[in-house]
Write a protein that holds these residues in place. Sequence first.
Motif, mmCIF file in Angstrom:
data_model
loop_
_atom_site.group_PDB
_atom_site.id
_atom_site.type_symbol
_atom_site.label_atom_id
_atom_site.label_comp_id
_atom_site.label_asym_id
_atom_site.label_seq_id
_atom_site.Cartn_x
_atom_site.Cartn_y
_atom_site.Cartn_z
ATOM 1 N N VAL A 175 -49.445 70.111 -15.343
ATOM 2 C CA VAL A 175 -50.309 71.138 -14.630
ATOM 3 C C VAL A 175 -51.653 70.646 -14.249
ATOM 4 O O VAL A 175 -52.229 71.172 -13.275
ATOM 5 N N ILE A 176 -52.060 69.470 -14.860
ATOM 6 C CA ILE A 176 -53.164 68.821 -14.498
ATOM 7 C C ILE A 176 -52.909 68.014 -12.963
ATOM 8 O O ILE A 176 -53.720 68.211 -11.926
ATOM 9 N N VAL A 177 -51.804 67.471 -12.752
ATOM 10 C CA VAL A 177 -51.645 67.077 -11.475
ATOM 11 C C VAL A 177 -51.360 68.038 -10.333
ATOM 12 O O VAL A 177 -51.976 68.030 -9.394
ATOM 13 N N LEU A 178 -50.852 69.026 -10.757
ATOM 14 C CA LEU A 178 -50.495 70.306 -9.907
ATOM 15 C C LEU A 178 -51.995 70.712 -9.519
ATOM 16 O O LEU A 178 -52.416 70.945 -8.018
ATOM 17 N N LEU A 179 -52.832 71.062 -10.216
ATOM 18 C CA LEU A 179 -54.127 71.636 -10.029
ATOM 19 C C LEU A 179 -55.029 70.734 -9.200
ATOM 20 O O LEU A 179 -55.760 71.024 -8.576
ATOM 21 N N PHE A 180 -54.944 69.254 -9.543
ATOM 22 C CA PHE A 180 -55.535 68.407 -8.786
ATOM 23 C C PHE A 180 -55.074 68.205 -7.259
ATOM 24 O O PHE A 180 -55.917 68.396 -6.462
ATOM 25 N N GLU A 181 -53.788 68.329 -7.283
ATOM 26 C CA GLU A 181 -52.860 68.432 -5.913
ATOM 27 C C GLU A 181 -53.798 69.637 -5.128
ATOM 28 O O GLU A 181 -53.859 69.388 -3.803
ATOM 29 N N ILE A 182 -53.797 70.764 -5.652
ATOM 30 C CA ILE A 182 -54.402 72.064 -4.916
ATOM 31 C C ILE A 182 -55.732 71.962 -4.657
ATOM 32 O O ILE A 182 -56.130 72.043 -3.502
ATOM 33 N N GLY A 183 -56.631 71.512 -5.641
ATOM 34 C CA GLY A 183 -58.026 71.023 -5.258
ATOM 35 C C GLY A 183 -57.938 69.914 -4.224
ATOM 36 O O GLY A 183 -58.988 70.346 -3.110
ATOM 37 N N LEU A 184 -57.151 68.996 -4.121
ATOM 38 C CA LEU A 184 -57.254 68.132 -3.124
ATOM 39 C C LEU A 184 -57.135 68.664 -1.488
ATOM 40 O O LEU A 184 -57.422 68.370 -0.566
ATOM 41 N N GLU A 185 -56.067 69.820 -1.694
ATOM 42 C CA GLU A 185 -55.765 70.409 -0.547
ATOM 43 C C GLU A 185 -56.773 71.466 -0.030
ATOM 44 O O GLU A 185 -56.318 72.532 0.882
ATOM 45 N N THR A 186 -57.749 72.022 -0.918
ATOM 46 C CA THR A 186 -58.728 73.111 -0.852
ATOM 47 C C THR A 186 -60.080 72.645 -0.194
ATOM 48 O O THR A 186 -60.353 71.455 -0.376
ATOM 49 N N ASP A 187 -60.302 73.307 1.179
ATOM 50 C CA ASP A 187 -61.483 73.114 1.639
ATOM 51 C C ASP A 187 -62.740 73.911 0.854
ATOM 52 O O ASP A 187 -62.660 75.320 0.957
ATOM 53 N N LEU A 188 -63.563 73.280 0.180
ATOM 54 C CA LEU A 188 -64.457 73.911 -0.520
ATOM 55 C C LEU A 188 -65.374 74.816 0.438
ATOM 56 O O LEU A 188 -65.604 76.001 -0.224
ATOM 57 N N LYS A 189 -65.728 74.595 1.586
ATOM 58 C CA LYS A 189 -66.395 75.406 2.308
ATOM 59 C C LYS A 189 -65.546 76.810 2.674
ATOM 60 O O LYS A 189 -66.344 77.960 2.722
ATOM 61 N N ARG A 190 -64.311 76.516 2.843
ATOM 62 C CA ARG A 190 -63.638 77.690 3.059
ATOM 63 C C ARG A 190 -63.478 78.693 1.977
ATOM 64 O O ARG A 190 -63.444 79.745 2.009
ATOM 65 N N LEU A 191 -63.327 78.259 0.886
ATOM 66 C CA LEU A 191 -63.163 78.555 -0.589
ATOM 67 C C LEU A 191 -64.344 79.510 -0.849
ATOM 68 O O LEU A 191 -64.415 80.593 -1.049
ATOM 69 N N LEU A 192 -65.598 78.978 -0.419
ATOM 70 C CA LEU A 192 -66.857 79.415 -0.981
ATOM 71 C C LEU A 192 -66.977 80.687 0.412
ATOM 72 O O LEU A 192 -67.398 81.731 -0.117
ATOM 73 N N GLY A 193 -66.502 80.411 1.472
ATOM 74 C CA GLY A 193 -66.781 81.386 2.612
ATOM 75 C C GLY A 193 -66.145 82.773 2.347
ATOM 76 O O GLY A 193 -66.366 83.721 2.606
#
Lengths: 405, 405
Positions: free
Chosen positions: B71-89
Amino acid sequence: MAPEAGASLPQILLTLAAILAGAKLVGELAERVGQPAVLGELLAGVLLGPSILGLVHPDAPWLGLLAELGVIVLLFEIGLETDLKRLLGSGGTAATVALVGVALPFLMGFGVGEAFGLPRLPSIVVGAALTATSVGITARVLSDLGRLQDAESQVVLGAAVLDDIVGLVILTIVSRMVAGGEVTLASVGTTTAIAFGFVAAALLVGRVVVPPLFGLLARLGNPASLAPMALALALLVSVLAAQVGSALIIGAFTAGLLCAPTAQRHDIEQGVTRLGHFFVPIFFVSVGAAVDVRTFANPAVLGIGVALVAVAVVGKVLAGFAPVWFKGRKLVVGVGMVPRGEVGLIFAQTGLASGVLDAGLFSAVTLMVIVSTFLAPPALKALLGPRPGRPGAEAGGSASLVSEA
Amino acid sequence: MAPEAGASLPQILLTLAAILAGAKLVGELAERVGQPAVLGELLAGVLLGPSILGLVHPDAPWLGLLAELGVIVLLFEIGLETDLKRLLGSGGTAATVALVGVALPFLMGFGVGEAFGLPRLPSIVVGAALTATSVGITARVLSDLGRLQDAESQVVLGAAVLDDIVGLVILTIVSRMVAGGEVTLASVGTTTAIAFGFVAAALLVGRVVVPPLFGLLARLGNPASLAPMALALALLVSVLAAQVGSALIIGAFTAGLLCAPTAQRHDIEQGVTRLGHFFVPIFFVSVGAAVDVRTFANPAVLGIGVALVAVAVVGKVLAGFAPVWFKGRKLVVGVGMVPRGEVGLIFAQTGLASGVLDAGLFSAVTLMVIVSTFLAPPALKALLGPRPGRPGAEAGGSASLVSEA
């Protein structure tokens, strides 16, 4: 969610982070000074281990499991890169190196025991510990140097695998002697036949079953599934090997040999290599962490330890020269057989646990294992020179900023 | 070499082989019938688990560790594919979905408890179990469908992460109530501030420290080292998150966000994705194995269980419609929030362990968790349609015989 017995989950994860970061950093530093990365990983283990920083305890069950997965992945990778025909082609040479490399160190180690006035049984255990070759360390060094396909490497690999099989037979016999059991010619024969028979049987059956199986999996769908399925196969064959009286790592190597001729070998190799970047350093760190540098302060330990180091190196190097007909560089073969690694430590631990070796003798054997293990990578590197440029070679080179395909 | 407490090493390796092979085979079958692979992995867990085949015991410490790494690898992968600006947007929209998606299911679950005549405390625990969203399952389904970059997916991810943080606050408060402790407004405020403050602080510090760190590592040498180093970072941030009172998976997601803008992101992603092919299915199999299908034979359990399933679905789907200004498909957002997964099971287990939930109520909550978890993947698949063709998209598609770069 389930807490790990002994250590808490956060503690385990933090230790794992330290192992990964330490192995990679010291491994990179080793490469910067022209040494194989595995030497740095072993050193990182010594540093993190109980005798220096005390962060990594090599007998933690979770570490044992991850390290075991590491050595299984490593031997599977090595098997995957091994051409069975070439391995069998160098069979006579490899068998000669293996047999001489078992007999000579055993006799010389036994002689050292007698010379230092040890009783019969400890001398036998010390001699037995000298017979092992750590196929993992040698193979990793040859892979780091990009030399796995050399003629010398094929002989070393073949001999080291035979050595592991022979080593298991010896370990079984010595364990029986240590336990006070009866050792008959029939029991030795049975143990030997099982050990060799397993590999032969697995290869005969697997060569028929495995390629169509992976062909079917490839048609079913996702190429990303192939590497995990190959690992499942490696685990299965490893456990079967252990169950019939052979060893896990022999099974993992055999599984790699079975996957080598499949059409899906490239996909399997891509996935398993990445998995190896994670698991394999854990194994080498745990081998390094088993070393307690404090025991070497005792002069008596140092005396017999240095004598054992000498016969450990001389015995295996001479074995490299035993196949007089071999055209390759015999010194490379001999030096490639020197590292005892974890296999030597298993003998030492068996002896200590049964009470046949006292703490001092155990330390002396450990010293022999460490020095032989740490000596081989730089010696091989010096003999073989820098890694030859091979496009598409496995990761491990020192090319910076080059993204892998 | 060190034997694992409880099970022997060969047993563990054999179980692991069964988990890998089972997850991949049932996962492939799920894809063949048009469902996300994760559904097959969950089903493989149910099949292998104690209630059917009995091969996998979800509370084995070694499995807990490997699943946690998954689950740590999975959430890390998801974070890696997430654009923080869009997430905050999409922050306002996500926050609205998260808050309504916590409040509505809690009140409705509490209402079901009152309607079935439960005492106050069990009703609160049941309501709390309904608040969770399994970001892992939703993110994995969106990734399987190639939809992680859609506007709806960004809202779901943002809301699910907020939900996990809010869920931890609720879990802390409920645990305090269950233990008979005092719950003050100040203690609730502190717990909330720590949970949100950690992510903010880690992002502020990490954005300055992480990119130069990986730049240095890339110059040091081997690109194969980058993924293990990134994983070491993920483990470190995960443990830090847990230590300050947040959760491991929040830390792993944060570490992924930190590595996303590095120049070495591609190398990191390549390595971590391969690692994920191994570790992530172990997590989903262990979630599936925690399901005991035998408890559903009791009609009383079924009654309250069905009522909880209804409010679990209705509550989260309505939450998807709460941000009336959102231009995307609100039904996709709502359905994306439905799976409770392992987070719901943690609430159920906390309740059972403390004695607040009896075996029947525990089974009813488990039923709610299972149905919501198994419902969401096919529902999302039906809403979103087949995976859009994207060259170079992450593995998980069904293209056969196509070797990955």
